[in-house]
Design a protein around this motif. Structure first.
Motif, short mmCIF file in Angstrom:
data_model
loop_
_atom_site.label_atom_id
_atom_site.label_comp_id
_atom_site.label_asym_id
_atom_site.label_seq_id
_atom_site.Cartn_x
_atom_site.Cartn_y
_atom_site.Cartn_z
N HIS A 46 45.34 47.03 28.69
CA HIS A 46 43.98 46.52 28.78
C HIS A 46 43.97 45.23 29.58
N TYR A 47 42.93 45.05 30.36
CA TYR A 47 42.77 43.86 31.18
C TYR A 47 41.46 43.15 30.81
N ALA A 48 41.54 41.84 30.71
CA ALA A 48 40.34 41.02 30.51
C ALA A 48 39.88 40.56 31.89
N CYS A 49 38.74 41.07 32.34
CA CYS A 49 38.23 40.77 33.68
C CYS A 49 37.00 39.88 33.57
N GLU A 50 37.10 38.71 34.17
CA GLU A 50 36.01 37.72 34.10
C GLU A 50 35.13 37.81 35.34
N PHE A 51 33.82 37.85 35.12
CA PHE A 51 32.84 37.93 36.21
C PHE A 51 32.00 36.66 36.24
N SER A 52 31.59 36.27 37.43
CA SER A 52 30.61 35.20 37.58
C SER A 52 29.38 35.78 38.28
N PHE A 53 28.21 35.30 37.90
CA PHE A 53 26.97 35.78 38.52
C PHE A 53 26.85 35.22 39.93
N THR A 54 26.55 36.10 40.87
CA THR A 54 26.25 35.65 42.23
C THR A 54 24.75 35.73 42.50
N VAL A 55 24.07 36.67 41.85
CA VAL A 55 22.61 36.76 41.93
C VAL A 55 22.08 37.08 40.54
N GLU A 89 41.91 49.38 33.60
CA GLU A 89 42.47 49.25 34.95
C GLU A 89 42.13 47.86 35.49
N PRO A 90 43.01 47.25 36.27
CA PRO A 90 42.69 45.95 36.87
C PRO A 90 41.61 46.09 37.93
N LEU A 91 40.75 45.11 38.05
CA LEU A 91 39.71 45.11 39.07
C LEU A 91 40.06 44.08 40.15
N GLU A 92 39.83 44.45 41.38
CA GLU A 92 40.19 43.59 42.50
C GLU A 92 39.34 42.33 42.52
N LEU A 93 40.01 41.20 42.67
CA LEU A 93 39.30 39.92 42.71
C LEU A 93 38.36 39.87 43.92
N GLY A 94 37.18 39.31 43.70
CA GLY A 94 36.22 39.15 44.77
C GLY A 94 35.24 40.29 44.93
N LYS A 123 30.50 38.94 40.46
CA LYS A 123 31.76 39.02 41.21
C LYS A 123 32.94 38.85 40.26
N VAL A 124 34.01 39.63 40.51
CA VAL A 124 35.23 39.51 39.72
C VAL A 124 35.93 38.20 40.07
N GLN A 125 36.07 37.32 39.07
CA GLN A 125 36.70 36.02 39.27
C GLN A 125 38.18 36.03 38.88
N SER A 126 38.50 36.78 37.84
CA SER A 126 39.89 36.86 37.39
C SER A 126 40.08 38.15 36.61
#
Length: 204
Positions: free
Chosen positions: A167-176, A114-119, A140-143
């Motif tokens: 299938h969705y490739a969801c990219e995350f960035s670390f915020t903490v 499933e797609p994840l909402e950005l942010g 945080k979901v970046q893309s």
């Protein structure tokens, strides 16, 4: 600690990520509070890895006459790694389990049906068993992009059946994330990169 999303490269390697939604009405925790949220098993792994890292730094200053001591310490390290592998296998991780494909010191990428909402922010536990990495972060979901059908066929998930599943490739960035955990991820990515290069050389 906040990381610069462009600071580290990302390596392709399969591992597990456990995600729990973070209430966006609450501010993300500090790195110190994040450390206090660690389960006992992850805290043990974090402490041992930190001690091991300090020990390795000191070993670099030993001369050739200390080779016997160095070999003994390496043997002890391998024994500890075996114990940590057992601890990681027994740990009950919080959140939904996802297959991940890439990681680095700045973030990671998962595969979702499933797609994840950005942010959106999540409490994320990364489990990279080959490198004895098990750490907690806020990410945080970046893309989030839909994979092409040919790419999706290469991925299997527990919910897949005979019909085609998106299938969705969801990219995350670390915020903490703790500084020591960033170092763990960087070292793990470099170690895996070296192993992948050796395998490619052997395959030639």
């Amino acid at each position: 600690m906040l990381t610069d999303s462009s600071a580290y490269f990302s390596i392709n390697h399969p591992f597990d990520v456990y995600l729990s939604p973070w209430d966006n009405t609450n501010s993300p925790p500090s790195a110190e509070l994040l450390s206090a949220m660690l389960p006992s098993g992850l805290q043990l792994i974090s402490d041992v890895k930190a001690l091991e890292s300090d020990c390795l730094l000191q070993l670099r200053h030993l001369d050739d006459e200390a080779k016997t001591v160095v070999e003994f310490l390496k043997l002890q390290s391998r024994k500890i790694d075996m114990v940590l592998q057992h601890v990681m296998a027994q740990e009950q991780y919080e959140g939904d389990k996802y297959a991940a494909t890439h990681f680095g010191g700045s973030g990671f990428t998962i595969i979702s049906t499933e797609p994840l909402e950005l942010g959106l922010e999540f409490k994320a536990t990364l489990h990279i068993k080959e490198e004895l990495v098990a750490l907690l972060s806020i990410a945080k979901v970046q893309s989030c992009r839909l994979l092409e059908q040919a790419q999706s066929k290469l991925i299997s998930t527990p919910n897949d059946s005979n019909h085609t599943v998106a299938h969705y490739a969801c990219e995350f960035s670390f915020t903490v994330i703790q500084e020591s955990d960033v170092e763990q991820l960087v070292k793990a990515s470099l170690s895996l990169q070296q192993k992948q290069l050796k395998l490619r050389q052997l395959a030639r």
